[in-house]
Design a protein around this motif. Structure first.
Motif, mmCIF file in Angstrom:
data_model
loop_
_atom_site.group_PDB
_atom_site.id
_atom_site.type_symbol
_atom_site.label_atom_id
_atom_site.label_comp_id
_atom_site.label_asym_id
_atom_site.label_seq_id
_atom_site.Cartn_x
_atom_site.Cartn_y
_atom_site.Cartn_z
ATOM 1 N N ARG A 173 0.842 -1.191 0.000
ATOM 2 C CA ARG A 173 0.000 0.000 0.000
ATOM 3 C C ARG A 173 0.881 1.245 0.000
ATOM 4 N N GLY A 174 0.554 2.179 -0.858
ATOM 5 C CA GLY A 174 1.353 3.391 -0.979
ATOM 6 C C GLY A 174 1.300 4.262 0.261
ATOM 7 N N GLY A 175 2.186 5.229 0.319
ATOM 8 C CA GLY A 175 2.241 6.138 1.455
ATOM 9 C C GLY A 175 3.502 6.981 1.398
ATOM 10 N N SER A 176 3.779 7.664 2.476
ATOM 11 C CA SER A 176 4.956 8.524 2.565
ATOM 12 C C SER A 176 5.911 7.977 3.621
ATOM 13 N N PHE A 177 7.210 8.152 3.388
ATOM 14 C CA PHE A 177 8.197 7.700 4.364
ATOM 15 C C PHE A 177 9.466 8.528 4.232
ATOM 16 N N MET A 178 10.293 8.443 5.258
ATOM 17 C CA MET A 178 11.567 9.169 5.276
ATOM 18 C C MET A 178 12.629 8.253 4.684
ATOM 19 N N ARG A 179 12.972 8.489 3.438
ATOM 20 C CA ARG A 179 13.947 7.636 2.758
ATOM 21 C C ARG A 179 15.366 8.014 3.156
ATOM 22 N N GLY A 180 16.216 7.002 3.275
ATOM 23 C CA GLY A 180 17.620 7.240 3.577
ATOM 24 C C GLY A 180 17.997 6.743 4.966
ATOM 25 N N ASP A 181 19.209 7.060 5.393
ATOM 26 C CA ASP A 181 19.732 6.608 6.676
ATOM 27 C C ASP A 181 19.034 7.357 7.802
ATOM 28 N N PHE A 182 18.009 6.710 8.345
ATOM 29 C CA PHE A 182 17.121 7.357 9.314
ATOM 30 C C PHE A 182 17.591 7.211 10.763
ATOM 31 N N LYS A 240 22.564 9.879 3.074
ATOM 32 C CA LYS A 240 22.400 10.757 4.241
ATOM 33 C C LYS A 240 21.414 11.900 4.038
ATOM 34 N N VAL A 241 20.964 12.119 2.807
ATOM 35 C CA VAL A 241 19.893 13.107 2.597
ATOM 36 C C VAL A 241 18.580 12.394 2.875
ATOM 37 N N VAL A 242 18.034 12.625 4.056
ATOM 38 C CA VAL A 242 16.807 11.943 4.484
ATOM 39 C C VAL A 242 15.645 12.906 4.334
ATOM 40 N N LYS A 243 14.754 12.594 3.415
ATOM 41 C CA LYS A 243 13.587 13.454 3.223
ATOM 42 C C LYS A 243 12.364 12.608 2.902
ATOM 43 N N GLU A 244 11.216 13.191 3.151
ATOM 44 C CA GLU A 244 9.970 12.451 2.950
ATOM 45 C C GLU A 244 9.655 12.326 1.469
ATOM 46 N N ILE A 245 9.356 11.110 1.046
ATOM 47 C CA ILE A 245 8.908 10.877 -0.318
ATOM 48 C C ILE A 245 7.626 10.058 -0.276
ATOM 49 N N SER A 246 6.877 10.096 -1.362
ATOM 50 C CA SER A 246 5.589 9.416 -1.423
ATOM 51 C C SER A 246 5.542 8.480 -2.619
ATOM 52 N N LEU A 247 4.940 7.315 -2.394
ATOM 53 C CA LEU A 247 4.771 6.311 -3.437
ATOM 54 C C LEU A 247 3.316 5.884 -3.503
ATOM 55 N N TRP A 280 11.934 -0.431 -3.658
ATOM 56 C CA TRP A 280 12.661 -1.501 -2.969
ATOM 57 C C TRP A 280 12.830 -1.158 -1.490
ATOM 58 N N GLU A 281 13.292 0.052 -1.203
ATOM 59 C CA GLU A 281 13.526 0.419 0.203
ATOM 60 C C GLU A 281 12.227 0.482 0.991
ATOM 61 N N TYR A 282 11.197 1.034 0.406
ATOM 62 C CA TYR A 282 9.894 1.132 1.073
ATOM 63 C C TYR A 282 9.383 -0.258 1.438
ATOM 64 N N ALA A 283 9.557 -1.218 0.523
ATOM 65 C CA ALA A 283 9.106 -2.587 0.770
ATOM 66 C C ALA A 283 10.006 -3.299 1.779
ATOM 67 N N ALA A 284 11.317 -3.135 1.660
ATOM 68 C CA ALA A 284 12.248 -3.764 2.602
ATOM 69 C C ALA A 284 11.980 -3.289 4.026
ATOM 70 N N PHE A 290 10.775 2.209 10.416
ATOM 71 C CA PHE A 290 12.185 2.306 10.804
ATOM 72 C C PHE A 290 12.792 0.935 11.092
ATOM 73 N N PHE A 291 12.702 0.040 10.121
ATOM 74 C CA PHE A 291 13.350 -1.259 10.233
ATOM 75 C C PHE A 291 14.749 -1.144 9.649
ATOM 76 N N MET A 292 15.749 -1.400 10.479
ATOM 77 C CA MET A 292 17.132 -1.326 10.024
ATOM 78 C C MET A 292 17.564 -2.582 9.274
ATOM 79 N N VAL A 293 16.853 -3.668 9.490
ATOM 80 C CA VAL A 293 17.145 -4.925 8.816
ATOM 81 C C VAL A 293 15.817 -5.597 8.491
ATOM 82 N N ALA A 294 15.735 -6.224 7.322
ATOM 83 C CA ALA A 294 14.454 -6.767 6.831
ATOM 84 C C ALA A 294 14.250 -8.214 7.263
ATOM 85 N N THR A 295 14.232 -8.434 8.595
ATOM 86 C CA THR A 295 13.928 -9.748 9.142
ATOM 87 C C THR A 295 12.511 -9.733 9.698
ATOM 88 N N ALA A 296 12.090 -10.860 10.274
ATOM 89 C CA ALA A 296 10.718 -10.975 10.767
ATOM 90 C C ALA A 296 10.422 -9.998 11.890
#
Length: 373
Positions: A119-128, A147-154, A227-231, A237-243
Motif C-alpha cells: 500500500r502506498g504512502g509517505s516515508f523518510m527515505r535514507g539513513d534514518f 544521508k539526505v533523508v527526506k519524505e517521499i511518497s509512493l 525496494w527500500e519502502y518494501a524492505a 524504521f526497520f534497520m534490517v528486513a527480518t521478521a
C-alpha cells in the motif's frame, strides 16, 4: 513429485484434494492460469490486496539486536535445517519439467500467487538512524549517498515475495531462445535451480518485462524507492528486513557456517530462496542471500535531486543501483545501504588479452514489481 503435481492439475498452485498427489497451500481465489485475462487492467484484478497481519502487529525494535555470526560446530548441529515452503519447492520443481508451454503456465501461476501488495504512502527515505533517538547512534552506514533523508511518497504497487530463481529465469531464456544465465568461468557449472538467479542488469529487466507480457501485468524491476519502502515494511524504521527487525543469526538470518550446510553450492551467501522468515510485509531475503538490481541509474546525489513523489534515479548513467546484502555482510542498515554496479562489466581475458564479460554468476540477483500505470 513435480510430475505428480502437474498431473493433478495444480498449475494454479491451488488446493490439493486427498488424492495423495502432493501438498500445497490452499487458496480460495485460485483460477486456471490459462483463463487469466491478458489485458493489464483485467489481469491486475486478480492480484491480492491482502496485507500480512504482521505488518500491523510487528513494530521496529527501538535498538535492533545483533548476535555474533560465528557459531560452534556442536551448537550448529543442534539447529533445525531450514526448508523451503512446500508450495514454493513444488512450483520450482514443476517449472523444470514438461513442455515450455506447461512451464510457462506454472511460472505465470506462481507470479499471481507471489506478488505482495504494498500500500502506498509517505516515508523518510535514507539513513534514518538520527531520527530514532538511539543514544550515541547517528548513522547506520558509513556512506554519504544515503544521508539526505527526506519524505517521499509512493503509490500502491506489488513486489515479488521471493527473489527470482534459476528455475524461473530458465523458463524465460528457454522460451525466448536466449542462453541460460548464471554462467561461470568456463561455463562448466550449472547453477542449482532453487538459488536466486544472477543476471546482467539488462537481462534482469528483460525478464521482468517478458513476465509482464506473459501475465498481462505492468511489470519491471522495482525502483530504488520501491525496494527500500518494501524492505522497510512500508517505510517503517526497520534497520534490517527480518521478521522482527533484529539481526539474530540462526533465527532470522543464517550463520555463515549454516549457509555452507544449506547451500547446494556449499558457498557462503548462496542458498535456496525462502529458507528464513519474511519481513513483516511478507518479503523474503531482502537483507540477505545476495544483492538485487533495481531499475535506477546510480548517482551519489540522487536523493538530494529526487522528486518527493514517485522518485526515480537520473535519466542516464554508467552504474546501476543494487540493494540488499549477502549472508556475510553487515545487516544493520541493510535496508538503506546503497550499492552500485556496472550493468555489464568487462574484464581482460588472461589468454587473449581481449575484453570479455564477467560471468553472469557473479552478478546481482533480482525480483520484479508491478506498478499500475
Amino acid at each position: 513429485m513435480a510430475n505428480q503435481w502437474m498431473a493433478c492439475g495444480l498449475l494454479t498452485l491451488g488446493a490439493v484434494t486427498a488424492s495423495g498427489c502432493a501438498k500445497a497451500v490452499a487458496t480460495a481465489d485460485a483460477m486456471p492460469a490459462e483463463a487469466r485475462p491478458a489485458s493489464s487492467v483485467a489481469a491486475m484484478a486478480f492480484l491480492s490486496k491482502a496485507e500480512a497481519p504482521t505488518l500491523a502487529s510487528v513494530k521496529p525494535p527501538g535498538n535492533p539486536k545483533r548476535n555474533h555470526f560465528h557459531i560452534k560446530p556442536e551448537d550448529l548441529a543442534k539447529l533445525p535445517v531450514p526448508q523451503q515452503p512446500t508450495e514454493l519447492a513444488l512450483a520450482l520443481a514443476a517449472m523444470q519439467v514438461g513442455s515450455i508451454d506447461a512451464r510457462k503456465e506454472v511460472l505465470k501461476a506462481k507470479v499471481f500467487k507471489d506478488m505482495v501488495y504494498v500500500r502506498g504512502g509517505s516515508f523518510m527515505r535514507g539513513d534514518f538512524a538520527s531520527l530514532m533517538g538511539i543514544e550515541g547512534v547517528s548513522r547506520m552506514t558509513s556512506k554519504s549517498d544515503d544521508k539526505v533523508v527526506k519524505e517521499i511518497s509512493l503509490s500502491d504497487f506489488w513486489i515479488s515475495k521471493y527473489k527470482v530463481t534459476y528455475a524461473e529465469f530458465d523458463v524465460f531464456t528457454d522460451a525466448t531462445g536466449r542462453p541460460r544465465t548464471g554462467a561461470t568461468y568456463g561455463g562448466d557449472v550449472r547453477q542449482p535451480p532453487t538459488l536466486a538467479a544472477r543476471a546482467y542488469w539488462q537481462e534482469a529487466k528483460n525478464y521482468c518485462q517478458w513476465l509482464g507480457q506473459l501475465t498481462g501485468l505492468p511489470m519491471d524491476l522495482p525502483t530504488e524507492a520501491q525496494w527500500e519502502y518494501a524492505a522497510r515494511s512500508r517505510g517503517q524504521f526497520f534497520m534490517v528486513a527480518t521478521a522482527d527487525g533484529n539481526a539474530e543469526f540462526g533465527k532470522g538470518v543464517p550463520y555463515d557456517a549454516q549457509v555452507e550446510i544449506v547451500s547446494p553450492m556449499r558457498r557462503l551467501s548462496t542458498y535456496p530462496v525462502g529458507l528464513f522468515p519474511s519481513n513483516p510485509l511478507g518479503l523474503h531475503d531482502m537483507s540477505t542471500n545476495g544483492k538485487e538490481w533495481v531499475d535506477d541509474w546510480y548517482a551519489e546525489d540522487a536523493y538530494s535531486m529526487a522528486s518527493t513523489l514517485e522518485p526515480r534515479g537520473p535519466a542516464t548513467g554508467n552504474l546501476k543501483v543494487i540493494r540488499g546484502g549477502g549472508a556475510d555482510s553487515p545487516l544493520i542498515g541493510s535496508t538503506v545501504h546503497r550499492y552500485k554496479a556496472d550493468p555489464y562489466p568487462l574484464e581482460k581475458d588472461d589468454d587473449t588479452g581481449k575484453l570479455v564479460a564477467v560471468p553472469s554468476s557473479f552478478m546481482p540477483a533480482l525480483r520484479c514489481a508491478v506498478t499500475p500505470h
